[in-house]
Scaffold this motif. Structure first.
Motif, PDB file in Angstrom:
ATOM      1  N   ALA A  61      -6.749  19.822  96.424  1.00 31.59           N
ATOM      2  CA  ALA A  61      -7.636  20.198  95.322  1.00 31.59           C
ATOM      3  C   ALA A  61      -7.576  19.166  94.196  1.00 31.59           C
ATOM      4  CB  ALA A  61      -7.247  21.581  94.797  1.00 31.59           C
ATOM      5  N   ALA A  62      -6.394  18.602  93.924  1.00 29.59           N
ATOM      6  CA  ALA A  62      -6.277  17.555  92.896  1.00 29.59           C
ATOM      7  C   ALA A  62      -7.016  16.287  93.309  1.00 29.59           C
ATOM      8  CB  ALA A  62      -4.804  17.256  92.644  1.00 29.59           C
ATOM      9  N   ILE A  63      -6.921  15.922  94.578  1.00 27.24           N
ATOM     10  CA  ILE A  63      -7.648  14.738  95.065  1.00 27.24           C
ATOM     11  C   ILE A  63      -9.154  14.972  94.980  1.00 27.24           C
ATOM     12  CG2 ILE A  63      -8.066  13.312  97.091  1.00 27.24           C
ATOM     13  CD1 ILE A  63      -5.182  13.865  97.937  1.00 27.24           C
ATOM     14  N   ALA A  64      -9.602  16.165  95.344  1.00 28.07           N
ATOM     15  CA  ALA A  64     -11.032  16.470  95.291  1.00 28.07           C
ATOM     16  C   ALA A  64     -11.536  16.546  93.856  1.00 28.07           C
ATOM     17  CB  ALA A  64     -11.314  17.781  96.018  1.00 28.07           C
ATOM     18  N   ALA A  65     -10.659  16.790  92.907  1.00 27.25           N
ATOM     19  CA  ALA A  65     -11.090  16.879  91.511  1.00 27.25           C
ATOM     20  C   ALA A  65     -11.517  15.533  90.944  1.00 27.25           C
ATOM     21  CB  ALA A  65      -9.963  17.480  90.667  1.00 27.25           C
ATOM     22  N   VAL A  66     -10.983  14.417  91.507  1.00 28.42           N
ATOM     23  CA  VAL A  66     -11.326  13.086  90.978  1.00 28.42           C
ATOM     24  C   VAL A  66     -12.815  12.785  91.146  1.00 28.42           C
ATOM     25  CG1 VAL A  66     -10.906  10.606  91.210  1.00 28.42           C
ATOM     26  CG2 VAL A  66      -8.988  12.227  91.290  1.00 28.42           C
ATOM     27  N   PRO A  67     -13.395  12.807  92.362  1.00 30.70           N
ATOM     28  CA  PRO A  67     -14.837  12.562  92.458  1.00 30.70           C
ATOM     29  C   PRO A  67     -15.666  13.644  91.795  1.00 30.70           C
ATOM     30  CG  PRO A  67     -13.957  13.268  94.564  1.00 30.70           C
ATOM     31  CD  PRO A  67     -12.782  13.013  93.678  1.00 30.70           C
ATOM     32  N   SER A 117     -19.033   3.524  90.519  1.00 26.91           N
ATOM     33  CA  SER A 117     -18.523   4.908  90.452  1.00 26.91           C
ATOM     34  C   SER A 117     -17.885   5.326  91.789  1.00 26.91           C
ATOM     35  CB  SER A 117     -19.654   5.861  90.089  1.00 26.91           C
ATOM     36  OG  SER A 117     -20.673   5.835  91.080  1.00 26.91           O
ATOM     37  N   ILE A 118     -18.490   4.935  92.919  1.00 29.83           N
ATOM     38  CA  ILE A 118     -17.896   5.251  94.219  1.00 29.83           C
ATOM     39  C   ILE A 118     -16.558   4.560  94.382  1.00 29.83           C
ATOM     40  CG2 ILE A 118     -18.179   4.992  96.701  1.00 29.83           C
ATOM     41  CD1 ILE A 118     -19.886   7.183  95.532  1.00 29.83           C
ATOM     42  N   ALA A 119     -16.488   3.317  93.963  1.00 31.93           N
ATOM     43  CA  ALA A 119     -15.221   2.592  94.044  1.00 31.93           C
ATOM     44  C   ALA A 119     -14.169   3.231  93.164  1.00 31.93           C
ATOM     45  CB  ALA A 119     -15.443   1.131  93.656  1.00 31.93           C
ATOM     46  N   ALA A 120     -14.570   3.666  91.971  1.00 34.68           N
ATOM     47  CA  ALA A 120     -13.611   4.336  91.075  1.00 34.68           C
ATOM     48  C   ALA A 120     -13.093   5.630  91.706  1.00 34.68           C
ATOM     49  CB  ALA A 120     -14.274   4.613  89.727  1.00 34.68           C
ATOM     50  N   MET A 121     -13.992   6.385  92.356  1.00 36.62           N
ATOM     51  CA  MET A 121     -13.555   7.620  93.044  1.00 36.62           C
ATOM     52  C   MET A 121     -12.528   7.313  94.119  1.00 36.62           C
ATOM     53  SD  MET A 121     -17.156   9.650  93.567  1.00 36.62           S
ATOM     54  CE  MET A 121     -18.269   9.999  92.211  1.00 36.62           C
ATOM     55  N   LEU A 122     -12.787   6.276  94.926  1.00 29.52           N
ATOM     56  CA  LEU A 122     -11.881   5.941  96.019  1.00 29.52           C
ATOM     57  C   LEU A 122     -10.542   5.435  95.496  1.00 29.52           C
ATOM     58  CD1 LEU A 122     -14.348   4.219  98.502  1.00 29.52           C
ATOM     59  CD2 LEU A 122     -13.405   6.536  98.630  1.00 29.52           C
ATOM     60  N   VAL A 123     -10.575   4.586  94.491  1.00 29.10           N
ATOM     61  CA  VAL A 123      -9.320   4.020  93.972  1.00 29.10           C
ATOM     62  C   VAL A 123      -8.473   5.102  93.318  1.00 29.10           C
ATOM     63  CG1 VAL A 123      -8.357   2.427  92.272  1.00 29.10           C
ATOM     64  CG2 VAL A 123     -10.264   1.704  93.715  1.00 29.10           C
ATOM     65  N   ILE A 124      -9.087   5.880  92.433  1.00 27.35           N
ATOM     66  CA  ILE A 124      -8.301   6.917  91.738  1.00 27.35           C
ATOM     67  C   ILE A 124      -7.834   7.987  92.721  1.00 27.35           C
ATOM     68  CG2 ILE A 124      -8.371   8.669  89.938  1.00 27.35           C
ATOM     69  CD1 ILE A 124     -10.442   6.950  88.498  1.00 27.35           C
ATOM     70  N   GLY A 125      -8.728   8.407  93.642  1.00 30.64           N
ATOM     71  CA  GLY A 125      -8.330   9.405  94.638  1.00 30.64           C
ATOM     72  C   GLY A 125      -7.233   8.897  95.550  1.00 30.64           C
ATOM     73  N   GLY A 126      -7.325   7.582  95.946  1.00 30.49           N
ATOM     74  CA  GLY A 126      -6.253   7.027  96.766  1.00 30.49           C
ATOM     75  C   GLY A 126      -4.935   6.969  96.026  1.00 30.49           C
ATOM     76  N   GLY A 127      -5.000   6.650  94.717  1.00 31.02           N
ATOM     77  CA  GLY A 127      -3.760   6.638  93.936  1.00 31.02           C
ATOM     78  C   GLY A 127      -3.124   8.006  93.832  1.00 31.02           C
TER      79      GLY A 127
END
Length: 381
Positions: free
Chosen positions: A328-334, A360-370
């Motif tokens: 749920a925390a990972i899904a909250a980023v995008p 914006s897609i790159a930001a979602m992937l980077v922050i979610g991956g972190g």
């Protein structure tokens, strides 16, 4: 007048009720079946053993008289009363009240002993009425099974009542468990014990029951070992109803084993027991103490396994909740990023950028991956 009489006779012949023989065969058979008197239902006769007698024999000086063929218990009683040092062993299996009444007349049993012998399911105990002692023991047998389930029967029990008189011993068994033919054969092979009289039957039956307790305990111990291995295995199921089933079976087993210690102690303290049988009965009491200790240990072990399994279920549930919270925390980023840029404002930074969508897609992937890496490192995923 004569013509009127003939008319009346003719009319009677015309209106008489039809007889079954005048009707067609099928209708007559139907009516005869309906009008046939219904037999009054009575007691259902016993199938393979109408008189409930399994075996009856006379013993004198440690030997069976008359060979291996059973004799009728009235004849056996007459022989035992004539000769000193002779006694009768009558074995019965699930007799009814009509069967026990003649037995009571021949052996002089009290009516309370008859009623108690007919009914099964008694608790282990000892009772003396007049010159007859009643000893009740519970039988036990391990039920073989490939896998323990929530409905598996592990221990099957019954009961045996031993009525010991001055010149007779009557064994009454209820249930399919614990046949006594092997006890009789073993006792007949030990004439030095048989010479002790009717109480040798009580010793032999008690010894066999205690041996069966130890045998059942050994098999149950294997079941507990298997359950313990399943409980602490790396791959295990979420089912643990079979542990409750084993715990219920252990309660039934305990009811057979533990209450027997008090009657044995009372017999050893009484004067009715022959002195020659006291060492044998002491040995039975010692083996019973070992069986009781093992049964008590099984109960504690089942409780420990059950508590461990419940703790594992609680830990597994907490682990699942942590996984759900992590995803749920990972899904909250995008969700947050898409929500911000999805607002309907006229003036918003970056809405007109040529590469705003890709950024914006790159930001979602980077922050979610972190976030995923961090949660994975902390053990939440």
């Amino acid at each position: 007048m004569l013509g009127r009489s003939d008319d009346s006779a003719e009319r009677r012949r015309l209106v008489r009720p039809p007889r079954l023989g005048d009707l067609p065969h099928a209708i007559g058979r139907l009516l005869s079946g309906i009008t046939r008197p219904v037999p009054v239902s009575g007691p259902v006769p016993r199938g393979g053993n109408p008189d409930a007698v399994v075996d009856c024999a006379v013993y004198a000086n440690g030997l069976r008289r008359g060979g291996s063929a059973p004799v009728s218990y009235p004849e056996a009683a007459r022989q035992a009363r004539r000769r000193r040092g002779t006694f009768v062993w009558l074995g019965l299996h699930e007799p009814d009240l009509a069967t026990m009444r003649p037995v009571a007349e021949v052996f002089g049993l009290h009516e309370l002993l008859v009623e108690q012998a007919v009914a099964g399911g008694h608790r282990p105990g000892v009772q003396t009425l007049g010159d007859v002692t009643r000893l009740v023991l519970r039988t036990a047998r391990y039920v073989e099974h490939d896998r323990l389930t929530a409905t598996s029967e592990v221990v099957e029990t019954g009961d045996v009542t031993v009525l010991i008189g001055p010149w007779f011993a009557i064994t009454v068994r209820h249930g399919p468990v614990g046949p006594l033919w092997a006890v009789r054969k073993e006792l007949e092979a030990r004439p030095e014990v048989l010479r002790q009289g009717p109480w040798s039957v009580a010793y032999a039956v008690g010894s066999r029951m205690v041996d069966s307790y130890l045998d059942v305990a050994e098999h149950v111990e294997r079941d507990l070992e298997r359950i313990e291995e399943e409980t602490f295995a790396s791959e295990r199921t979420s089912e643990f109803a079979h542990i409750y089933q084993l715990k219920r079976e252990m309660v039934e087993f305990k009811r057979a084993v533990l209450p027997l210690a008090e009657p044995l102690t009372r017999l050893l303290d009484s004067r009715v027991l022959p002195a020659g049988l006291r060492p044998y009965l002491e040995d039975v009491r010692g083996r019973l103490a070992r069986a009781a200790d093992r049964v008590g240990g099984f109960d504690d072990l089942v409780n420990s396994i059950l508590q461990a399994r419940l703790a594992q279920v609680s830990v597994d549930q907490n682990h699942d909740m942590r996984k759900i919270a992590a995803w749920a925390a990972i899904a909250a980023v995008p969700t947050v990023i898409a929500g911000v840029f999805g607002m309907n404002f006229d003036v918003m930074p970056g809405t007109g950028a040529a590469y705003g969508f890709y950024v914006s897609i790159a930001a979602m992937l980077v922050i979610g991956g972190g976030v995923y890496h961090r949660l994975k490192k902390s053990g939440w995923l």
